[in-house]
Design a protein around this motif. Structure first.
Motif, PDB file in Angstrom:
ATOM      1  N   PHE A  51       0.848  -1.192   0.000  1.00  0.00           N
ATOM      2  CA  PHE A  51       0.000   0.000   0.000  1.00  0.00           C
ATOM      3  C   PHE A  51       0.887   1.246   0.000  1.00  0.00           C
ATOM      4  O   PHE A  51       1.072   1.896   1.026  1.00  0.00           O
ATOM      5  CB  PHE A  51      -0.915   0.002   1.230  1.00  0.00           C
ATOM      6  N   PRO A  52       1.470   1.577  -1.139  1.00  0.00           N
ATOM      7  CA  PRO A  52       2.418   2.697  -1.162  1.00  0.00           C
ATOM      8  C   PRO A  52       1.759   4.053  -0.958  1.00  0.00           C
ATOM      9  O   PRO A  52       2.430   5.003  -0.565  1.00  0.00           O
ATOM     10  CB  PRO A  52       3.042   2.593  -2.557  1.00  0.00           C
ATOM     11  N   THR A  53       0.443   4.163  -1.217  1.00  0.00           N
ATOM     12  CA  THR A  53      -0.236   5.454  -1.068  1.00  0.00           C
ATOM     13  C   THR A  53      -1.494   5.273  -0.230  1.00  0.00           C
ATOM     14  O   THR A  53      -1.973   4.147  -0.004  1.00  0.00           O
ATOM     15  CB  THR A  53      -0.631   6.026  -2.440  1.00  0.00           C
ATOM     16  N   ALA A  54      -2.028   6.398   0.206  1.00  0.00           N
ATOM     17  CA  ALA A  54      -3.276   6.353   0.963  1.00  0.00           C
ATOM     18  C   ALA A  54      -4.408   5.789   0.116  1.00  0.00           C
ATOM     19  O   ALA A  54      -5.278   5.055   0.618  1.00  0.00           O
ATOM     20  CB  ALA A  54      -3.628   7.758   1.466  1.00  0.00           C
ATOM     21  N   ALA A  55      -4.428   6.124  -1.168  1.00  0.00           N
ATOM     22  CA  ALA A  55      -5.480   5.612  -2.045  1.00  0.00           C
ATOM     23  C   ALA A  55      -5.437   4.091  -2.128  1.00  0.00           C
ATOM     24  O   ALA A  55      -6.484   3.427  -2.139  1.00  0.00           O
ATOM     25  CB  ALA A  55      -5.345   6.230  -3.436  1.00  0.00           C
ATOM     26  N   GLU A  56      -4.242   3.506  -2.189  1.00  0.00           N
ATOM     27  CA  GLU A  56      -4.123   2.052  -2.253  1.00  0.00           C
ATOM     28  C   GLU A  56      -4.603   1.403  -0.962  1.00  0.00           C
ATOM     29  O   GLU A  56      -5.243   0.346  -0.988  1.00  0.00           O
ATOM     30  CB  GLU A  56      -2.680   1.654  -2.545  1.00  0.00           C
ATOM     31  N   LEU A  57      -4.304   2.030   0.167  1.00  0.00           N
ATOM     32  CA  LEU A  57      -4.771   1.485   1.438  1.00  0.00           C
ATOM     33  C   LEU A  57      -6.296   1.573   1.539  1.00  0.00           C
ATOM     34  O   LEU A  57      -6.956   0.649   2.025  1.00  0.00           O
ATOM     35  CB  LEU A  57      -4.110   2.227   2.599  1.00  0.00           C
ATOM     36  N   GLU A  58      -6.868   2.668   1.075  1.00  0.00           N
ATOM     37  CA  GLU A  58      -8.329   2.798   1.072  1.00  0.00           C
ATOM     38  C   GLU A  58      -8.966   1.735   0.176  1.00  0.00           C
ATOM     39  O   GLU A  58      -9.989   1.134   0.534  1.00  0.00           O
ATOM     40  CB  GLU A  58      -8.723   4.197   0.606  1.00  0.00           C
ATOM     41  N   LYS A  59      -8.371   1.485  -0.990  1.00  0.00           N
ATOM     42  CA  LYS A  59      -8.893   0.448  -1.873  1.00  0.00           C
ATOM     43  C   LYS A  59      -8.839  -0.916  -1.193  1.00  0.00           C
ATOM     44  O   LYS A  59      -9.758  -1.738  -1.332  1.00  0.00           O
ATOM     45  CB  LYS A  59      -8.095   0.427  -3.179  1.00  0.00           C
ATOM     46  N   HIS A  60      -7.767  -1.160  -0.477  1.00  0.00           N
ATOM     47  CA  HIS A  60      -7.633  -2.431   0.237  1.00  0.00           C
ATOM     48  C   HIS A  60      -8.755  -2.605   1.259  1.00  0.00           C
ATOM     49  O   HIS A  60      -9.379  -3.678   1.331  1.00  0.00           O
ATOM     50  CB  HIS A  60      -6.265  -2.479   0.931  1.00  0.00           C
ATOM     51  N   LEU A  61      -9.035  -1.569   2.032  1.00  0.00           N
ATOM     52  CA  LEU A  61     -10.097  -1.667   3.035  1.00  0.00           C
ATOM     53  C   LEU A  61     -11.455  -1.818   2.375  1.00  0.00           C
ATOM     54  O   LEU A  61     -12.317  -2.569   2.866  1.00  0.00           O
ATOM     55  CB  LEU A  61     -10.070  -0.433   3.936  1.00  0.00           C
ATOM     56  N   LEU A  62     -11.679  -1.135   1.261  1.00  0.00           N
ATOM     57  CA  LEU A  62     -12.942  -1.281   0.545  1.00  0.00           C
ATOM     58  C   LEU A  62     -13.086  -2.685  -0.029  1.00  0.00           C
ATOM     59  O   LEU A  62     -14.175  -3.275   0.010  1.00  0.00           O
ATOM     60  CB  LEU A  62     -13.038  -0.242  -0.568  1.00  0.00           C
ATOM     61  N   ASP A  63     -11.993  -3.236  -0.545  1.00  0.00           N
ATOM     62  CA  ASP A  63     -12.046  -4.585  -1.096  1.00  0.00           C
ATOM     63  C   ASP A  63     -12.325  -5.615  -0.008  1.00  0.00           C
ATOM     64  O   ASP A  63     -13.055  -6.591  -0.244  1.00  0.00           O
ATOM     65  CB  ASP A  63     -10.733  -4.914  -1.807  1.00  0.00           C
ATOM     66  N   ARG A  64     -11.748  -5.416   1.160  1.00  0.00           N
ATOM     67  CA  ARG A  64     -11.991  -6.354   2.259  1.00  0.00           C
ATOM     68  C   ARG A  64     -13.453  -6.331   2.704  1.00  0.00           C
ATOM     69  O   ARG A  64     -13.955  -7.305   3.266  1.00  0.00           O
ATOM     70  CB  ARG A  64     -11.089  -6.009   3.444  1.00  0.00           C
ATOM     71  N   ALA A  65     -14.136  -5.218   2.463  1.00  0.00           N
ATOM     72  CA  ALA A  65     -15.533  -5.096   2.893  1.00  0.00           C
ATOM     73  C   ALA A  65     -16.486  -5.862   1.987  1.00  0.00           C
ATOM     74  O   ALA A  65     -17.610  -6.169   2.386  1.00  0.00           O
ATOM     75  CB  ALA A  65     -15.948  -3.621   2.941  1.00  0.00           C
TER      76      ALA A  65
END
Length: 673
Positions: free
Chosen positions: A386-400
């Motif tokens: 998760f190099p950027t905040a956007a990538e981390l947000e996508k990760h959390l959205l995908d986990r949902a």
């Protein structure tokens, strides 16, 4: 509106007179056998009308006092949003600590405090409205104008705050207080529809009991609004098209003079742009939601995790690293294995994670991804993944979004508007396919009728072509809304002749006239003009029964997608039986039993085809065969709602948040909107 409330009373004498005239004429000019047939048909029609009238009027609620309607609405709203709050786990174990403060005066979104305080003169001091989610009701009641605007960035907790405000106002208010009703603004077109009219329409759609007739105001919803018995709580102003947002502010100012109160929620930047293009909301106090702090995260996330063997939880190392701030090592270091963080994790990485979790939406997603599963949240510090905040947000959205929901929800994100309404799925079908299905059904039913009458091959072929063309026209051109959710917007009125604002008959009425003319002509050529006259009476009776079926049910619960589907299916099947029974019995009595059976089947099948439920059944089957959506679509949507992926707004679903929809739109099978 008054004409709508009186439509049943004005229709009765015309209907009875027409039936009696037909019966007397036929009995007078015909022999005993024909008179016996006419008497049988008339008895069946009259009995059907009497039975349905008795069933429909037994539940009529138009005579209830307004205070009883207000009490029933208060209970319905309370149960609706308590269930939604449970699904969102807002109180489990405690609400996310949403906080707010007054916006910077330089933004220009706040009206003069003299207007808010209702105290004339310059130099009136601002109210101290800062607080936390548990203070929202007290803050609202300290505003003399009863007008509040809630601003915040995407995912800042606006919807959660509005739900808590509605429930607290109901729990702590007096019976004479206005009922807070939370409604999405996504369906309002301020340039085309005035706010009071739209609000009354939306209330009758979401709470069907409020569509009951009321003398002087048309509906109970309009009467409650006129008496200041409802407090509109409006979410999603920023979801309107850009120019419509400014128009909405101007329309609200024009439609709701003091002392009418309201609450409006919107994202900060779109609201500021709308204010600059239009005007501030007169007398409204403005608050802006604040990001969560590390202390807020520590107090909330620790309580959501499973207790371990000691005082710490799996969030302990993460929260300690976030609290350490810039004291860490070089930015971008990778955390160690599950169970702890590498000491080299830098301040920059901690700031990135803290920034993502400062959004209540992302915090709730992190809770679902880690607290509910036992997974290690330390992976959020992995700079390679998760190099950027956007990538981390996508990760959390995908986990949902579980894998089993991804394809269906992605398709809906790309093809459904803001409101996911089951009756609008027909729009996703190719028009040639929909028209072809309608033409095939129409041709088959009309040909069956002609065949039962002993017509020749050419007549049967011509009848099939004409019937298929007429049915395809109605299927393609008739706009559909479930019977229980039709909005009284002036485009539709009850009666034998349905007109829009501009006056021409609707496609549905054209279908009635076409089918009725075909039946009357058939009776004329097979049994004579008097039989055709009797057929016209039967058609009028069947259409009149449609009017009775449009009477809103006396229910106090809020509408839901599943309830609307059940209601429309029940109405569709009831109308199919009534129409097929009346017209089929008429044809059987005046022509022959095979003809009656064919007419009954044709009337029933085309009747179902011309309903929202009938079209939905076709659309659902086609999309399921294509692999776009599951066959048990309503179960799928209800399960997505229970998992917090969707939210319910009256009779439709919506994605829980725009960020989730945007993420699903990036899926390769989402398609273009």
């Amino acid at each position: 509106m008054r004409r709508l409330a009186r439509s049943h009373r004005t229709l009765i004498p015309f209907l009875v007179t027409a039936l009696l005239a037909i019966a007397v004429t036929l009995i007078w000019q015909s022999g005993l056998e024909t008179a016996d047939r006419v008497a049988g048909v008339g008895s069946f029609v009259l009995g059907s009308v009497t039975l349905l009238v008795a069933l429909r009027t037994r539940g009529s609620s138009g005579g209830r006092p307004l205070d009883e309607h207000r009490a029933a609405l208060r209970e319905a709203v309370r149960e609706q949003w308590r269930a939604e709050e449970r699904l969102r786990r807002v109180q489990d174990p405690a609400p996310i600590p949403v906080r707010w403060a007054l916006p910077d005066p330089a933004t220009g979104v706040q009206d003069h405090w003299a207007n808010v305080r209702r105290a004339g003169g310059p130099g009136v001091a601002a109210l101290d409205l800062a607080g936390r989610i548990e203070d929202i009701t007290g803050v609202f009641r300290r505003i003399p104008s009863r007008r509040l605007v809630v601003l915040g960035d995407a995912g800042s907790g606006k919807s959660v705050l509005l739900i808590r405000l509605v429930l607290d106002l109901i729990a702590t208010g007096d019976p004479d207080d206005p009922v807070p009703v939370l409604l999405p603004l996504t369906s309002w077109e301020p340039e085309q529809r005035d706010f009071p009219g739209w609000l009354a329409d939306r209330l009758t759609a979401d709470y069907p009991a409020l569509a009951a007739p009321h003398p002087g105001f048309g509906t109970v919803a309009a009467a409650l609004l006129a008496g200041d018995r409802i407090l509109p709580v409006l979410d999603g102003l920023d979801e309107l098209p850009g120019p419509a947002q400014a128009a909405a502010l101007l329309a609200l100012n024009a439609a709701l003079p003091q002392p009418a109160g309201f609450v409006v929620a919107a994202r900060t930047e779109p609201y500021r742009a709308a204010v600059h293009a239009g005007d501030v909301l007169t007398g409204a106090a403005v608050i802006r939601l604040q990001p969560l702090t590390v202390a807020d995260l520590g107090g909330y996330l620790t309580l959501t995790a499973r207790p371990g063997g000691g005082p710490s939880t799996l969030w302990g190392p993460v929260l300690r690293r976030l609290a350490a701030g810039p004291a860490g090592g070089p930015a971008g270091a990778v955390p160690g294995s599950a169970g702890g963080l590498d000491a080299g994790a830098g301040a920059g990485r901690a700031a990135l994670v803290a920034g993502v979790l400062s959004s209540p939406l992302m915090t709730s997603l992190a809770r679902a991804a880690y607290s509910d599963t036992g997974a290690d949240p330390a992976e959020m510090f992995d700079a390679h993944r998760f190099p950027t905040a956007a990538e981390l947000e996508k990760h959390l959205l995908d986990r949902a979004v579980p894998a089993g929901f991804r394809r269906g929800l992605s398709w809906l994100a790309g093809h459904a508007p803001a409101d996911i309404a089951w009756w609008r799925l027909t729009a996703a079908l190719p028009r040639p396919l929909l028209g072809g299905i309608g033409a095939a059904i129409g041709a088959a039913t009309f040909a069956a009728v002609a065949l039962s009458l002993g017509a020749g091959t050419r007549v049967i072929g011509a009848t099939a072509v004409l019937g298929g063309a007429a049915t395809a026209l109605v299927v393609l051109r008739q706009p559909l809304v479930p019977a229980a959710a039709r909005l009284r917007t002036g485009r539709r009125t009850r009666g034998l002749w349905v007109r829009g604002r501009t006056g021409p008959p609707t496609v549905g009425v054209v279908g009635w006239l076409t089918g009725g003319a075909a039946l009357a002509a058939t009776l004329w050529f097979t049994a004579g003009p008097l039989a055709a006259l009797a057929g016209c009476g039967a058609i009028a009776a069947a259409r009149a029964l449609d009017v009775w079926l449009d009477v809103p049910a006396d229910v106090t619960a809020a509408a839901s997608p599943a309830a609307l589907l059940r209601s429309d299916r029940r109405t569709a099947l009831t109308r199919a039986v009534i129409r097929g029974g009346i017209l089929g019995a008429t044809a059987a009595a005046l022509i022959s039993a095979p003809a009656g059976l064919a007419v009954a089947a044709a009337a029933a099948v085309t009747s179902v085809l011309f309903t929202a439920w009938g079209r939905f059944t076709i659309a659902r089957g086609w999309l399921a065969l294509r692999g776009r959506l599951p066959w048990r679509l309503m179960t799928f949507l209800a399960d997505a709602h229970r998992r917090g992926l969707l939210r319910q707004a009256g009779g439709v679903y919506q994605f829980r948040h725009a960020l989730l929809r945007e993420r699903l739109l990036s899926e390769p099978h989402a398609g273009a909107s």
